[in-house]
Design a protein around this motif. Structure first.
Motif, PDB file in Angstrom:
ATOM      1  N   VAL A  72       1.065  -1.004   0.348  1.00 29.59           N
ATOM      2  CA  VAL A  72      -0.105   0.100  -0.423  1.00 29.59           C
ATOM      3  C   VAL A  72       0.816   1.238  -0.295  1.00 29.59           C
ATOM      4  N   SER A  73       1.942   1.470   0.629  1.00 28.01           N
ATOM      5  CA  SER A  73       2.722   2.419   0.847  1.00 28.01           C
ATOM      6  C   SER A  73       3.440   2.593  -0.603  1.00 28.01           C
ATOM      7  N   TYR A 114       0.391   3.917  -2.966  1.00 28.72           N
ATOM      8  CA  TYR A 114       0.302   5.136  -2.903  1.00 28.72           C
ATOM      9  C   TYR A 114       1.385   6.274  -3.307  1.00 28.72           C
ATOM     10  N   TYR A 162       1.404   6.573  -6.524  1.00 27.07           N
ATOM     11  CA  TYR A 162       0.237   7.264  -7.559  1.00 27.07           C
ATOM     12  C   TYR A 162       0.404   9.001  -7.580  1.00 27.07           C
ATOM     13  N   GLU A 163       1.679   8.764  -7.401  1.00 26.86           N
ATOM     14  CA  GLU A 163       2.493  10.679  -6.974  1.00 26.86           C
ATOM     15  C   GLU A 163       2.720  11.047  -8.707  1.00 26.86           C
ATOM     16  N   HIS A 191       9.041   6.342   2.302  1.00 25.61           N
ATOM     17  CA  HIS A 191       7.427   5.551   2.889  1.00 25.61           C
ATOM     18  C   HIS A 191       6.681   4.103   3.090  1.00 25.61           C
ATOM     19  N   SER A 213      -3.518  -3.545  -7.048  1.00 24.68           N
ATOM     20  CA  SER A 213      -4.565  -2.577  -7.031  1.00 24.68           C
ATOM     21  C   SER A 213      -5.960  -2.307  -7.523  1.00 24.68           C
ATOM     22  N   LYS A 244      -7.138  -4.272  -3.032  1.00 22.91           N
ATOM     23  CA  LYS A 244      -6.569  -3.151  -2.452  1.00 22.91           C
ATOM     24  C   LYS A 244      -7.192  -2.813  -1.053  1.00 22.91           C
ATOM     25  N   SER A 270       6.950  14.096   3.842  1.00 24.60           N
ATOM     26  CA  SER A 270       6.058  14.108   2.721  1.00 24.60           C
ATOM     27  C   SER A 270       7.263  14.754   1.734  1.00 24.60           C
ATOM     28  N   THR A 328     -11.676   3.998   1.777  1.00 23.75           N
ATOM     29  CA  THR A 328     -11.041   3.629  -0.078  1.00 23.75           C
ATOM     30  C   THR A 328     -11.169   2.948  -1.150  1.00 23.75           C
ATOM     31  N   HIS A 337     -12.502  12.014   0.999  1.00 26.96           N
ATOM     32  CA  HIS A 337     -11.454  11.848   1.221  1.00 26.96           C
ATOM     33  C   HIS A 337     -11.503  12.794   2.610  1.00 26.96           C
TER      34      HIS A 337
END
Length: 297
Positions: A32-33, A36, A39-40, A61, A110, A115, A163, A228, A233
């Protein structure tokens, strides 16, 4: 009957708290880390252009919380990297997600049902890290409540708190995305959770550590899986915060602030009307000819 049910629940919580997280839950945490990270924006291009920088970002991460907690406690920030098994496992996950042929591994992990399972398993690791951080700080500072809370907080959300450093490794600088200024749900939940674990560790909360780990893990799993699955959010703490913050801090909500800014902008437009449009060169020349004609007459 109630006593038997309580005993069974206590045994379940104790068995759950003793459940080892390596390698199964740690693998889900790394997946999962690194997901993410992928996704950046620009992360995939960085992995092709500079694989070493991409690997460093992936390690932040995966192990950023340990690095930050060690810095707070005055220990070596690379101490956790002596755990060869975890580093090799995280590296393998990073390589498969970014470089697996035809993106097969990425497509599998994914896939939303898969996920969601990994997200739930990651929250198991997060709560264990919070509890371990508070316990470690309590061992070093028996009466240092704020040290316990700070250590548990960074253990649970150290990746998000670092971050900006991870962005610098990717060649991006976005100070407005500071996690302290804009806390995400995991960061807030880690903060509230570390307060509970600190109270439990100092015997102010009459709950066993195993029960607290069990119930807080269930809460985190339900919230994160729901968020998720729905791509939401919105924080579950928002209703309580919107009620308590104006009472204790007198703060305005975002809607009130934006409404106030709109009213202020409107008043500025009324009090300062826009200037008249400048005349063109032809209009100026025509006015000059008219004045000369009047003088000649």
């Amino acid at each position: 009957m109630e006593l038997a049910g309580a005993l069974q629940l206590g045994e379940l919580a104790a068995a759950f708290a003793a459940l080892p997280v390596f390698p199964l839950f740690d693998t889900a945490y790394f997946i999962v880390s690194v997901l993410y990270l992928k996704y950046e924006p620009g992360a995939v291009e960085l992995s092709r252009r500079n694989p070493f920088a991409s690997w460093l970002c992936a390690m932040l991460h995966c192990f950023g919380s340990y690095i930050l907690a060690d810095l707070l406690l005055g220990e070596s920030p690379i101490d956790y990297f002596s755990n060869n098994s975890s580093v090799i496992l995280a590296t393998a996950v990073w390589y498969l997600i970014f470089f697996c042929p035809m993106n097969l591994f990425y497509k599998c992990v994914s896939f939303l049902p898969m996920k969601l399972i990994f997200v739930a398993m990651k929250e198991v690791v997060r709560v264990r890290k919070i509890a371990a951080g508070v316990h470690h700080a309590h061992h070093r500072y028996h009466h240092g409540w704020f040290i316990m809370m700070a250590t548990g907080w960074v253990k649970g959300s150290g990746v998000a708190l670092m971050s900006n450093l991870e962005q610098l490794l990717r060649g991006v600088w976005k100070p407005e995305t500071n996690e302290i200024l804009h806390m995400s749900f995991p960061t807030k939940a880690s903060l509230y959770g570390t307060v509970l674990f600190t109270l439990q560790q100092t015997r102010w909360l009459p709950v066993s550590e195993a029960n607290l780990i069990f119930f807080f893990t269930m809460f985190m799993i339900v919230c994160k899986v729901f968020m998720t699955a729905t791509h939401s959010h919105a924080s579950p703490f928002a209703p309580v915060e919107s009620f308590l913050c104006p009472v204790f801090f007198g703060c305005f909500s975002s809607e009130q602030t934006s409404h106030h800014e709109d009213q202020h902008a409107a008043s500025q437009e009324v009090s300062h009307p826009p200037p008249a449009p400048a005349k063109s060169k032809e209009e100026l020349n025509e006015g000059t000819r008219k004045r000369k004609a009047k003088k000649a007459e």
